[in-house]
Design an enzyme around this catalytic site. Sequence first.
Site, PDB file in Angstrom:
ATOM      1  N   HIS A   7       0.834  -1.199   0.000  1.00 13.74           N
ATOM      2  CA  HIS A   7       0.000   0.000   0.000  1.00 13.74           C
ATOM      3  C   HIS A   7       0.867   1.246   0.000  1.00 13.74           C
ATOM      4  O   HIS A   7       2.065   1.183   0.242  1.00 13.74           O
ATOM      5  CB  HIS A   7      -0.943   0.021   1.211  1.00 13.74           C
ATOM      6  CG  HIS A   7      -0.248   0.126   2.536  1.00 13.74           C
ATOM      7  ND1 HIS A   7       0.086  -0.980   3.292  1.00 13.74           N
ATOM      8  CD2 HIS A   7       0.176   1.197   3.241  1.00 13.74           C
ATOM      9  CE1 HIS A   7       0.686  -0.584   4.403  1.00 13.74           C
ATOM     10  NE2 HIS A   7       0.760   0.738   4.400  1.00 13.74           N
ATOM     11  N   GLU A  54      -3.677   3.737   1.884  1.00 13.02           N
ATOM     12  CA  GLU A  54      -3.944   3.867   3.314  1.00 13.02           C
ATOM     13  C   GLU A  54      -4.035   5.355   3.656  1.00 13.02           C
ATOM     14  O   GLU A  54      -3.103   6.115   3.404  1.00 13.02           O
ATOM     15  CB  GLU A  54      -2.818   3.225   4.123  1.00 13.02           C
ATOM     16  CG  GLU A  54      -2.939   3.423   5.612  1.00 13.02           C
ATOM     17  CD  GLU A  54      -1.695   2.981   6.368  1.00 13.02           C
ATOM     18  OE1 GLU A  54      -1.751   2.947   7.599  1.00 13.02           O
ATOM     19  OE2 GLU A  54      -0.663   2.686   5.722  1.00 13.02           O
ATOM     20  N   HIS A  73       3.775  11.760  -6.243  1.00 12.88           N
ATOM     21  CA  HIS A  73       2.370  11.619  -6.584  1.00 12.88           C
ATOM     22  C   HIS A  73       2.030  10.144  -6.783  1.00 12.88           C
ATOM     23  O   HIS A  73       2.915   9.310  -6.947  1.00 12.88           O
ATOM     24  CB  HIS A  73       2.012  12.424  -7.848  1.00 12.88           C
ATOM     25  CG  HIS A  73       2.660  11.906  -9.080  1.00 12.88           C
ATOM     26  ND1 HIS A  73       3.911  12.314  -9.493  1.00 12.88           N
ATOM     27  CD2 HIS A  73       2.239  10.994 -10.005  1.00 12.88           C
ATOM     28  CE1 HIS A  73       4.223  11.683 -10.607  1.00 12.88           C
ATOM     29  NE2 HIS A  73       3.240  10.877 -10.937  1.00 12.88           N
ATOM     30  N   GLU A 115      -2.067  11.611 -10.446  1.00 12.16           N
ATOM     31  CA  GLU A 115      -1.958  11.649 -11.913  1.00 12.16           C
ATOM     32  C   GLU A 115      -3.019  10.758 -12.535  1.00 12.16           C
ATOM     33  O   GLU A 115      -3.244   9.630 -12.081  1.00 12.16           O
ATOM     34  CB  GLU A 115      -0.562  11.166 -12.333  1.00 12.16           C
ATOM     35  CG  GLU A 115      -0.336  11.207 -13.812  1.00 12.16           C
ATOM     36  CD  GLU A 115       1.070  10.759 -14.199  1.00 12.16           C
ATOM     37  OE1 GLU A 115       1.353  10.748 -15.411  1.00 12.16           O
ATOM     38  OE2 GLU A 115       1.877  10.416 -13.316  1.00 12.16           O
TER      39      GLU A 115
END
Length: 121
Positions: A7, A54, A73, A115
């Site tokens: 994650h 998360e 990002h 993005e």
Amino acid sequence: MKFKFAHNNLNVLDLDKSLAFYKQALQLEETRRKEMPDFTLVFLGDGHTPHKLELTWLKDRKEPYNLGDNEIHLAFTVDDFEKAHELHKAMGCICYENQAMGIYFIVDPDGYWLEIIPESR
């Protein structure tokens, strides 16, 4: 030895606002939650991949996070790029477009950039 992505984490100031944003903007759904006295962890999934986002909410935090130059990002592909662009434009969350590359970025309530990439690219 093999490593796999599990994650990514983003700290958020207003958990409810962030959950609403990620559901509307990216169709992410809560898959797991861990409540602790001082913080809450909420894991979001896209329903297609095992990767999770998360969100960490520190309950006593009142000041926005300092994201510095915000050069990090997360990227999402989408099967209907034009429809996604229309949604994000209506939400007012598009913060940067690179038409030459065929991508754009949206910004979440805490200032994190996300993005958006056409799936067919």
